[in-house]
Scaffold this motif. Sequence first.
Motif, PDB file in Angstrom:
ATOM      1  N   VAL A 257       0.856  -1.329   0.054  1.00  0.00           N
ATOM      2  CA  VAL A 257       0.122   0.017  -0.069  1.00  0.00           C
ATOM      3  C   VAL A 257       0.985   1.292   0.009  1.00  0.00           C
ATOM      4  CG1 VAL A 257      -1.973  -1.195   1.127  1.00  0.00           C
ATOM      5  CG2 VAL A 257      -0.275  -0.053   2.371  1.00  0.00           C
ATOM      6  N   SER A 258       2.221   1.163  -0.220  1.00  0.00           N
ATOM      7  CA  SER A 258       3.047   2.370  -0.251  1.00  0.00           C
ATOM      8  C   SER A 258       3.056   3.001  -1.565  1.00  0.00           C
ATOM      9  CB  SER A 258       4.503   1.927   0.113  1.00  0.00           C
ATOM     10  OG  SER A 258       5.551   2.905  -0.169  1.00  0.00           O
ATOM     11  N   PHE A 259       3.054   4.170  -1.660  1.00  0.00           N
ATOM     12  CA  PHE A 259       3.208   4.935  -2.889  1.00  0.00           C
ATOM     13  C   PHE A 259       4.342   4.555  -3.682  1.00  0.00           C
ATOM     14  CE2 PHE A 259       3.902   8.828  -5.260  1.00  0.00           C
ATOM     15  CZ  PHE A 259       2.727   8.660  -6.094  1.00  0.00           C
ATOM     16  N   VAL A 260       5.569   4.650  -3.085  1.00  0.00           N
ATOM     17  CA  VAL A 260       6.714   4.604  -3.826  1.00  0.00           C
ATOM     18  C   VAL A 260       6.918   3.169  -4.304  1.00  0.00           C
ATOM     19  CG1 VAL A 260       7.837   6.450  -2.463  1.00  0.00           C
ATOM     20  CG2 VAL A 260       7.961   3.918  -1.618  1.00  0.00           C
ATOM     21  N   HIS A 261       6.323   2.203  -3.966  1.00  0.00           N
ATOM     22  CA  HIS A 261       6.562   0.874  -4.272  1.00  0.00           C
ATOM     23  C   HIS A 261       5.494   0.491  -5.418  1.00  0.00           C
ATOM     24  CE1 HIS A 261       8.595   0.386  -0.436  1.00  0.00           C
ATOM     25  NE2 HIS A 261       9.397  -0.412  -1.581  1.00  0.00           N
ATOM     26  N   LYS A 262       4.464   1.563  -5.652  1.00  0.00           N
ATOM     27  CA  LYS A 262       3.263   1.109  -6.811  1.00  0.00           C
ATOM     28  C   LYS A 262       4.253   1.152  -8.079  1.00  0.00           C
ATOM     29  CE  LYS A 262      -0.185   0.409  -4.561  1.00  0.00           C
ATOM     30  NZ  LYS A 262      -0.844  -0.892  -4.553  1.00  0.00           N
ATOM     31  N   PRO A 263       3.644   0.788  -9.110  1.00  0.00           N
ATOM     32  CA  PRO A 263       4.045   0.717 -10.537  1.00  0.00           C
ATOM     33  C   PRO A 263       4.264   2.252 -10.759  1.00  0.00           C
ATOM     34  CG  PRO A 263       2.488  -0.839 -10.647  1.00  0.00           C
ATOM     35  CD  PRO A 263       2.394  -0.369  -9.246  1.00  0.00           C
ATOM     36  N   VAL A 264       4.961   2.606 -11.838  1.00  0.00           N
ATOM     37  CA  VAL A 264       5.249   4.297 -12.186  1.00  0.00           C
ATOM     38  C   VAL A 264       3.901   4.526 -12.919  1.00  0.00           C
ATOM     39  CG1 VAL A 264       5.976   3.615 -14.662  1.00  0.00           C
ATOM     40  CG2 VAL A 264       6.556   5.726 -13.585  1.00  0.00           C
ATOM     41  N   SER A 265       2.950   3.572 -13.655  1.00  0.00           N
ATOM     42  CA  SER A 265       1.836   3.925 -14.196  1.00  0.00           C
ATOM     43  C   SER A 265       0.897   4.507 -13.056  1.00  0.00           C
ATOM     44  CB  SER A 265       1.189   3.038 -15.100  1.00  0.00           C
ATOM     45  OG  SER A 265       1.079   1.892 -14.219  1.00  0.00           O
ATOM     46  N   SER A 266       0.784   4.066 -11.778  1.00  0.00           N
ATOM     47  CA  SER A 266      -0.240   4.320 -10.798  1.00  0.00           C
ATOM     48  C   SER A 266       0.356   5.416 -10.322  1.00  0.00           C
ATOM     49  CB  SER A 266      -0.073   2.982  -9.838  1.00  0.00           C
ATOM     50  OG  SER A 266      -0.673   1.762 -10.385  1.00  0.00           O
ATOM     51  N   ARG A 267       1.654   5.581  -9.954  1.00  0.00           N
ATOM     52  CA  ARG A 267       1.855   6.668  -9.460  1.00  0.00           C
ATOM     53  C   ARG A 267       1.721   8.116 -10.450  1.00  0.00           C
ATOM     54  NH1 ARG A 267       7.911   6.249  -9.035  1.00  0.00           N
ATOM     55  NH2 ARG A 267       7.604   3.709  -9.713  1.00  0.00           N
ATOM     56  N   ALA A 268       1.940   7.893 -11.550  1.00  0.00           N
ATOM     57  CA  ALA A 268       1.661   9.013 -12.589  1.00  0.00           C
ATOM     58  C   ALA A 268       0.202   9.272 -12.417  1.00  0.00           C
ATOM     59  CB  ALA A 268       2.073   8.493 -13.909  1.00  0.00           C
ATOM     60  N   ALA A 269      -0.655   8.230 -12.312  1.00  0.00           N
ATOM     61  CA  ALA A 269      -2.099   8.553 -12.410  1.00  0.00           C
ATOM     62  C   ALA A 269      -2.472   9.156 -11.294  1.00  0.00           C
ATOM     63  CB  ALA A 269      -2.882   7.088 -12.537  1.00  0.00           C
ATOM     64  N   VAL A 270      -1.885   8.869  -9.957  1.00  0.00           N
ATOM     65  CA  VAL A 270      -2.339   9.463  -8.876  1.00  0.00           C
ATOM     66  C   VAL A 270      -1.937  11.062  -8.975  1.00  0.00           C
ATOM     67  CG1 VAL A 270      -1.627   9.846  -6.339  1.00  0.00           C
ATOM     68  CG2 VAL A 270      -2.093   7.490  -7.402  1.00  0.00           C
ATOM     69  N   VAL A 271      -0.631  11.419  -9.178  1.00  0.00           N
ATOM     70  CA  VAL A 271      -0.315  12.772  -9.587  1.00  0.00           C
ATOM     71  C   VAL A 271      -1.225  13.711 -10.383  1.00  0.00           C
ATOM     72  CG1 VAL A 271       1.693  14.086 -10.146  1.00  0.00           C
ATOM     73  CG2 VAL A 271       2.225  12.210  -8.501  1.00  0.00           C
ATOM     74  N   ALA A 272      -1.318  13.061 -11.659  1.00  0.00           N
ATOM     75  CA  ALA A 272      -2.062  13.696 -12.760  1.00  0.00           C
ATOM     76  C   ALA A 272      -3.522  14.015 -12.281  1.00  0.00           C
ATOM     77  CB  ALA A 272      -2.003  12.954 -13.915  1.00  0.00           C
ATOM     78  N   ALA A 273      -3.976  13.243 -11.201  1.00  0.00           N
ATOM     79  CA  ALA A 273      -5.429  13.314 -10.934  1.00  0.00           C
ATOM     80  C   ALA A 273      -5.916  14.613 -10.172  1.00  0.00           C
ATOM     81  CB  ALA A 273      -5.696  12.231 -10.075  1.00  0.00           C
ATOM     82  N   GLY A 274      -4.654  15.284  -9.452  1.00  0.00           N
ATOM     83  CA  GLY A 274      -5.004  16.753  -8.999  1.00  0.00           C
ATOM     84  C   GLY A 274      -5.293  17.829 -10.131  1.00  0.00           C
ATOM     85  N   PRO A 275      -4.401  18.018 -11.006  1.00  0.00           N
ATOM     86  CA  PRO A 275      -4.721  18.929 -11.918  1.00  0.00           C
ATOM     87  C   PRO A 275      -5.935  18.536 -12.754  1.00  0.00           C
ATOM     88  CG  PRO A 275      -2.374  18.498 -12.001  1.00  0.00           C
ATOM     89  CD  PRO A 275      -3.057  17.569 -10.956  1.00  0.00           C
ATOM     90  N   ILE A 276      -6.109  17.517 -13.181  1.00  0.00           N
ATOM     91  CA  ILE A 276      -7.110  16.931 -13.851  1.00  0.00           C
ATOM     92  C   ILE A 276      -8.504  17.198 -12.998  1.00  0.00           C
ATOM     93  CG2 ILE A 276      -8.521  15.008 -14.735  1.00  0.00           C
ATOM     94  CD1 ILE A 276      -5.718  13.689 -15.629  1.00  0.00           C
ATOM     95  N   ALA A 277      -8.516  16.902 -11.665  1.00  0.00           N
ATOM     96  CA  ALA A 277      -9.755  17.229 -10.925  1.00  0.00           C
ATOM     97  C   ALA A 277     -10.055  18.965 -10.908  1.00  0.00           C
ATOM     98  CB  ALA A 277      -9.523  16.942  -9.416  1.00  0.00           C
ATOM     99  N   ASN A 278      -8.956  19.550 -11.192  1.00  0.00           N
ATOM    100  CA  ASN A 278      -9.107  21.153 -11.260  1.00  0.00           C
ATOM    101  C   ASN A 278     -10.117  21.440 -12.481  1.00  0.00           C
ATOM    102  OD1 ASN A 278      -5.989  21.813  -9.388  1.00  0.00           O
ATOM    103  ND2 ASN A 278      -7.858  22.487  -8.693  1.00  0.00           N
ATOM    104  N   PHE A 279      -9.357  20.895 -13.572  1.00  0.00           N
ATOM    105  CA  PHE A 279     -10.136  21.269 -14.868  1.00  0.00           C
ATOM    106  C   PHE A 279     -11.562  20.872 -14.833  1.00  0.00           C
ATOM    107  CE2 PHE A 279      -5.604  20.740 -16.399  1.00  0.00           C
ATOM    108  CZ  PHE A 279      -5.357  21.831 -16.573  1.00  0.00           C
ATOM    109  N   ILE A 280     -11.800  19.454 -14.335  1.00  0.00           N
ATOM    110  CA  ILE A 280     -13.122  19.128 -14.239  1.00  0.00           C
ATOM    111  C   ILE A 280     -14.189  19.833 -13.339  1.00  0.00           C
ATOM    112  CG2 ILE A 280     -14.693  17.310 -13.252  1.00  0.00           C
ATOM    113  CD1 ILE A 280     -12.496  15.343 -14.096  1.00  0.00           C
TER     114      ILE A 280
END
Length: 381
Positions: A107-130
């Motif tokens: 359940v650690s962020f740093v141990h997740k696949p790069v695709s999952s980490r990228a999705a989590v990070v990108a979700a913030g700005p995307i939420a702003n646009f939505i």
Amino acid sequence: MSVFEQLGAFGGGAAGYIVPFLFVLTIVVFFHELGHFLVARWCGVKVTAFSIGFGPEIVGFNDRYGTRWKLSAIPLGGYVKFLGDENAASVPDHEAANAMSEEERKVSFVHKPVSSRAAVVAAGPIANFILAILIFAGVFMIAGKQTTTARVDAIQDGSAAQAAGFKSGDLVLSINGSKIASFADMQRVVSISAGEKLTVEVDRGGEKVLLTAVPQMREVKDNFGNLHRLGVLGISRSMAPGDIRTETMGPLAALSAGAQETWFVVDRTLSYIGGIFAGRESADQLGGPIRIAQVSGQVATAGFVALLHLTAVLSVSIGLLNLFPIPLLDGGHLLFYAVEAIRGRPLSERAQEVGFRIGLAIVLMLMIFATFNDILHLATS
């Protein structure tokens, strides 16, 4: 008198700025962090803290998943902290990550696949646009969208419009081949085109005429007395009853219009930043928290709908800013993840540390510069 004006009168004027500012910023920050939070949960990442504001906690509670939801003392942002983060900026704690048990690693962020980490990070700005799209759409559905046809009424002497040959009664149809549906559409194109040659098609008494105009850069005051440098033609709109209309919108049409409005803010912001680097725009228009508070208070006096519109604009701006490839910002994390995806392994701890330090320096310099602009703006207004 609006509720914000009443608060301002009660608090000697200060509350008239602080309350709208906190209203706008809290909504924008909450949805940004909520984007990170929801996608993190979806990806199986443990969220240890969800904070509105920075610094000491004022009030908070723990949910059943172990997340600490809190309101902090400095209301100038917020953060979501994941298991494996060293701090609120999601800088990884490599020492702690290496010492984690197998269950914690799942359940650690740093141990997740790069695709999952990228999705989590990108979700913030995307939420702003939505959020911006939904606010714009809601305003269009409830209040309608008032438009004025792009018909010329009066022409200023010595203006770009006079030099181009505009005449009273001309109806602007297109600029550089792009359709113009309203006077606001024309203003948006002209405002970012100072010194540029524009080909304008007008309807003059049923006949289509092509004109060439070069907008002039001028300082224009808004309704609150703030100065803005914009490209202008020097014409006024027709206020005849047949040229003013209010369009009521259903959900789908409103969402489409909201997306278009959001894209306009993105396009205008990027054009302005590009203009700074090209020397066409002045950086003194960049503002920070003080300017946002001032504008929030001013806009609040125009009503709640106007304040919602400002919230949408600010949400787009914060979402876009966070996508810039500067370490510490979401865009910086995404840049690191892109490099990791290409290399097949993350950057070294030393390289990441240097990157975060450079990012911190850039962010601090931008904050200082924006605050300096704010103080200068207040002193000269």
